[in-house]
Design an enzyme around this catalytic site. Structure first.
Site, PDB file in Angstrom:
ATOM      1  N   LYS A   1       0.895  -1.333   0.065  1.00 13.39           N
ATOM      2  CA  LYS A   1       0.098   0.050   0.202  1.00 13.39           C
ATOM      3  C   LYS A   1       0.882   1.203  -0.072  1.00 13.39           C
ATOM      4  O   LYS A   1       1.689   1.497   1.083  1.00 13.39           O
ATOM      5  CB  LYS A   1      -0.953  -0.059   1.208  1.00 13.39           C
TER       6      LYS A   1
ATOM      7  N   ASP B   1     -13.762   2.237   9.226  1.00 10.38           N
ATOM      8  CA  ASP B   1     -14.599   2.410   7.665  1.00 10.38           C
ATOM      9  C   ASP B   1     -14.772   0.836   7.100  1.00 10.38           C
ATOM     10  O   ASP B   1     -14.615   0.294   6.207  1.00 10.38           O
ATOM     11  CB  ASP B   1     -13.477   2.727   6.477  1.00 10.38           C
TER      12      ASP B   1
END
Lengths: 246, 216
Positions: free
Chosen positions: A34, A148
């Site tokens: 990432k 999230d």
């Protein structure tokens, strides 16, 4: 660093980061990388410190989950200078894709990937909801808030060595970029509320499904459930944000 | 004969860090002598000192607290990144591997725990260098040099580690004895639980090594 990303397969592109599939050395097993790239719209000094803090925060949250028995990808490398976080490659499929049939489902379907049903993981829809509820409960028991929760941020993976009496698939929670630690029922209730909204907006007839998630959550949370339940009812009435009036 | 000397190639770091050799030795008979040689080389002066230091320019690790190939290669990669960015906390990339493995920031503790000791019988040896086409040593040369230094048998990395890993020691070093998830598994030590426990311990130590730079 650049040479690592050069020619690597981009899995996903977001506003904060790009996600790649790479190998750290020749012939190494692939990992997920990432990369929080530099943001041109922020002052470079601020950008560097924000990026560092977020990479570090995500790594710490994952470590906390690993130690708390919550299934998340393991950490494989951290390079704060370049905003890179390398994670275990999870071989599986997002719950969103498994559930499929959402209105936005078509655009999510990748080329060459057919629709996969939950049955191919050896479990039924109901068991899938139980697994989701249990993993969120386990995370909340240790005061980790995901921040999230959506069906895209949950992977369904086959268990490598299935044990008799336990399901042959498991839920792996991913993307802890917005996570934080909190003991407040408010934060846990909002976490659940966000997932409820995500279910409602992407999957038709989600209500009975989500009820199963909450059942499993309640069972795993024990005493903690009462408080969260009451607060979740409040949150449903007012929405995610607390009223700032008064 | 199988290739026992592992040869890894990293494209994304400085040339002099791109090649890594790893070898595991079992039945090591001269650990005390090797350790003395390393200590003595550090204080040797002049040309002779240079030559001797070059001769033993490896990371010599005790293999017992290493759980897997992934564990050691994660430590190696983090050390390469630090060296590449000029942010080593120790003197060399080799000592940095030991430091990265240890959860605390104490350098001498990391050497004591993960470095060779005079009683070591299993040694994990790592050498970081340039690729052969950029003037680095060839695998055969590295293997030869190691055989001059170490009296022991070079063995397969994965199979060998499986035999020598001391899981209680690993749990002690990484402070996992009191971990609720681990102790739940070790409370009922049947075969499937023991396997699960080792898998989990391996995952925890690999992740701990990978994120050491952002731990505190």
């Amino acid at each position: 660093m650049d040479r690592l990303l050069e020619g690597a397969q981009v899995i996903q592109q977001g506003a904060e980061a790009r996600v790649y599939k790479v190998s750290l050395h020749a012939n190494a097993a692939p990992i997920l990388l990432k990369h929080r790239f530099a943001k041109q719209y922020r002052h470079p000094t601020l950008d560097a410190s924000l990026t560092k803090a977020r990479v570090a925060g995500e790594a710490r949250a994952l470590m906390k989950c690993l130690k708390s028995g919550v299934r998340v990808p393991g950490i494989r490398m951290v390079d704060v200078e370049n905003g890179c976080l390398g994670l275990e490659w999870v071989e599986g499929m997002s719950v969103r894709k498994v559930l499929g049939s959402g209105e936005e489902g078509e655009e999510l379907e990748e080329v060459g990937v057919g629709r996969v049903s939950v049955g191919e993981f050896g479990i039924g829809l109901e068991m899938l909801m139980v697994l989701i509820g249990e993993s969120i409960a386990q995370m909340h028991l240790f005061d980790i808030i995901h921040g999230d929760l959506t069906t895209s941020n949950m992977m369904l993976r086959r268990v490598s060595k299935p044990q008799p009496g336990s399901p042959p698939a498991e839920i792996v929670l991913i993307d802890f970029g917005l996570s934080f630690m909190s003991t407040l029922v408010e934060d846990k209730a909002v976490d659940l509320y966000v997932l409820e909204r995500a279910f409602a907006s992407t999957h038709p007839d989600s209500e009975p499904m989500f009820a199963k998630v909450l059942d499993a959550y309640a069972k795993r949370s024990g005493k903690a459930w009462e408080g969260v339940k009451r607060r979740l009812e409040d949150v449903r009435l007012r929405g995610r944000k607390r009223s700032m009036v008064g | 004969m199988p290739v026992l000397l592992e040869h890894l190639w990293y494209a994304n770091v400085r040339t002099d860090l791109q090649t890594v050799y790893i070898a595991l030795f079992a039945n090591v008979a001269n650990a005390a002598a090797i350790r003395n040689r390393i200590v003595a080389a550090a204080s040797l002066r002049g040309e002779e000192g240079e030559r001797e230091r070059n001769e033993i320019n490896f990371a010599f690790l005790d293999a017992r607290p290493i759980t897997s190939r992934l564990h050691i290669s994660t430590a190696i990669y983090q050390a390469l990144v630090a060296a590449d960015q000029g942010s080593l906390r120790t003197k060399t990339v080799h000592s940095e591997i030991l430091w990265t493995l240890n959860p605390s920031n104490n350098i001498s503790e990391s050497i004591k725990r993960f470095g060779i000791s005079s009683t070591s019988t299993s040694l994990l040896v790592v050498h970081v260098c340039s690729p052969v086409n950029a003037g680095g040593p060839a695998p055969a040369e590295v293997a030869q040099r190691l055989r001059f230094i170490i009296r022991g048998d070079m063995v397969d990395l994965d199979a060998g580690l499986e035999r020598v890993t001391d899981w209680d020691l690993v749990k002690k070093y990484y402070k996992l004895q009191t971990d609720p998830v681990i102790s739940a598994l070790s409370a009922k030590p049947d075969r499937s639980n023991r396997e699960k426990e080792r898998e989990l311990v391996n995952e925890l130590v690999v992740s701990a090594v990978a994120m050491k730079c952002v731990m505190s």
